[in-house]
Design an enzyme around this catalytic site. Sequence first.
Site, mmCIF file in Angstrom:
data_model
loop_
_atom_site.group_PDB
_atom_site.id
_atom_site.type_symbol
_atom_site.label_atom_id
_atom_site.label_comp_id
_atom_site.label_asym_id
_atom_site.label_seq_id
_atom_site.Cartn_x
_atom_site.Cartn_y
_atom_site.Cartn_z
ATOM 1 N N MET A 77 49.374 44.996 59.743
ATOM 2 C CA MET A 77 50.177 44.475 58.650
ATOM 3 C C MET A 77 51.286 43.584 59.194
ATOM 4 O O MET A 77 51.750 43.763 60.325
ATOM 5 C CB MET A 77 50.799 45.627 57.850
ATOM 6 C CG MET A 77 51.525 45.183 56.594
ATOM 7 S SD MET A 77 52.292 46.574 55.704
ATOM 8 C CE MET A 77 53.733 46.854 56.732
ATOM 9 N N GLU A 78 51.713 42.627 58.382
ATOM 10 C CA GLU A 78 52.868 41.793 58.680
ATOM 11 C C GLU A 78 54.022 42.202 57.781
ATOM 12 O O GLU A 78 53.833 42.482 56.598
ATOM 13 C CB GLU A 78 52.526 40.325 58.423
ATOM 14 C CG GLU A 78 53.700 39.368 58.495
ATOM 15 C CD GLU A 78 53.344 37.971 58.036
ATOM 16 O OE1 GLU A 78 54.196 37.328 57.374
ATOM 17 O OE2 GLU A 78 52.209 37.519 58.312
ATOM 18 N N ALA A 79 55.215 42.255 58.339
ATOM 19 C CA ALA A 79 56.432 42.499 57.571
ATOM 20 C C ALA A 79 57.464 41.458 57.988
ATOM 21 O O ALA A 79 57.884 41.420 59.143
ATOM 22 C CB ALA A 79 56.970 43.902 57.817
#
Length: 588
Positions: A369-371
């Site tokens: 995931m990207e945050a």
Amino acid sequence: MTKPFAPVFAPYLERPGHALPSHASRWMLLASALTLAACSSTPLPEWPAASTAPRPQAPSTPASAAASTTSAPSAASVTPVAPNTRLEVLPYSAAIAALFPDPSERYSTPGLSEGRHSATTNSELAELLREISQQSLNQSPRIGLLNSGNAQSGTPIYALIATKAPAISPLALDESGRPTVMIVAGQQGTDTAATEAVLVLSKELGAGGLLAPLLDKINIIFVPRANPDGFTQGTASTADGTDLRQDHLLLQTPEARFLAKLARDYRPSVLLDAGEFNAVQPTLQRFNAVRANDMGLQYAVTPNGHEFVTKAAREWLHQPVSQTLSQAGMRVDWSFEATGPSAATGFAMGTTEPTTLRNVSSLKNVASMEASSRGSDLGRTHLQRRVHSHVKAMTTVLESAAQRAAELRQVNSFVTRDVASQACRSSLTVQAQPRMEQRDVTLIDAASAHIVQKPAAWTSGLALGAPRTRSHACGYWLSANAVQATERLGMMGVYVQRVAELSSLDVETYQSSAAATGNGTTSISLARGHMEAAPGSYYVSMNQPLAFLAAAALEPDTPYSFYSHGILSQLNETARVVALPQIVFEEE
């Protein structure tokens, strides 16, 4: 028949990235292994039920970060303090700034010190990480510092490894039986808050630290700043102008190669890519508004990504992080950026192409995931709040991975076998397009400072359309000249073998036509035929866990393939092997 692959492949499929035994003096029984794979599909097991156990409690605020004489509120009720804007001019009105109050927590790193005008420098970062690792000598948990890679300038790139295994080597972490969580920050040199948040959490890994209890369930790898040259230059790109965020398939930069080899050796089960996005431009120019969300989130979606890996990323990473941030008073949205030359082109989520760290990791069967927090163009404005959002996101990912440690191992065990079993059968998505939609985007009106909904064209990164497919090959042959391609594949953990004796192959070769496809690639057709694989050439079997990653690199007619970027210089340097081969390989 019930076994999906032959015993000769079992050790490798148990330990992806480790070498297979050598078979120089006898025929490699690829045919038998792939026959077993082809005669039995791998049925999808039931998705693990939601756990009723309480979530492990990692710090909502590390003890070393607190600097208030009053007790900190719970994560669900953050009491703001006045925003600290003394160090630079606000990029927008005070009314807009008031919508982003500082949290009551005050985090402490060299770059977050009172009166600072700059983030933690590369030398300060190195000193802090060395201090943390030295404090754990002969103690449990063990914290080790790796600096086995350098940026283009020669500046080291550091990785901090925390584990309760007896050593920090890849083998020791593998034998611990605990899944590994890898958090990478600072792929852009302007990702200030993400790096500072990793440093905040790094201080909580040692004995007595608030993250230490999670190490009973998981191993942790932190990369605080993946692009130290960009930080020094004050630019998002690397020293040669490359966007590191898009270089994880081609591996053109030493920074991307460092991350690829780190993931290959330590084989994380979970990966979080932490960065920042522009809060002001070009949104202000196009919509007379600025970005409203504190954090943008996006789990990996890419062609041929396994459905269980995508489901794990969505349910065990994205959903808990979104909930935690919302409870902490943060505005959360998808990760997106303004696209095109005008307002009419709207916004786009992150690419679905297998070029980013999250998408390439997904093809390595890693829940990814990207945050991204708002602020790559804000300097130090709202910095404590931006760091706070990352601390919340990172600790939630670590908590969730610890809670789901057993399920992560189960998913990884199944997926590695299921991917390998697809060789010589089913279909391969060569390329797909993201879905185009219309969406109301939440922004802050620049004139009124009101949160508003602006209708805009929207490119979704959560669904794939218009897929272009081919049959899934048994493997790929590469000529002896394709050394650069085989090296890049090896860096990513794809298993490549060298042919020892002249071997007969049934293949499909790639034929170029003069027509262009309109997406920057040449139209390519396939011609069925027969060829002799010469000694010294290479074979990439699709009966391996990273098969779809290899296909993404080697199918030539995409804008991101090895051929499109010259890593394979000629179409005749590769061919699709379409029938079960019998090949003798060199000793390793």
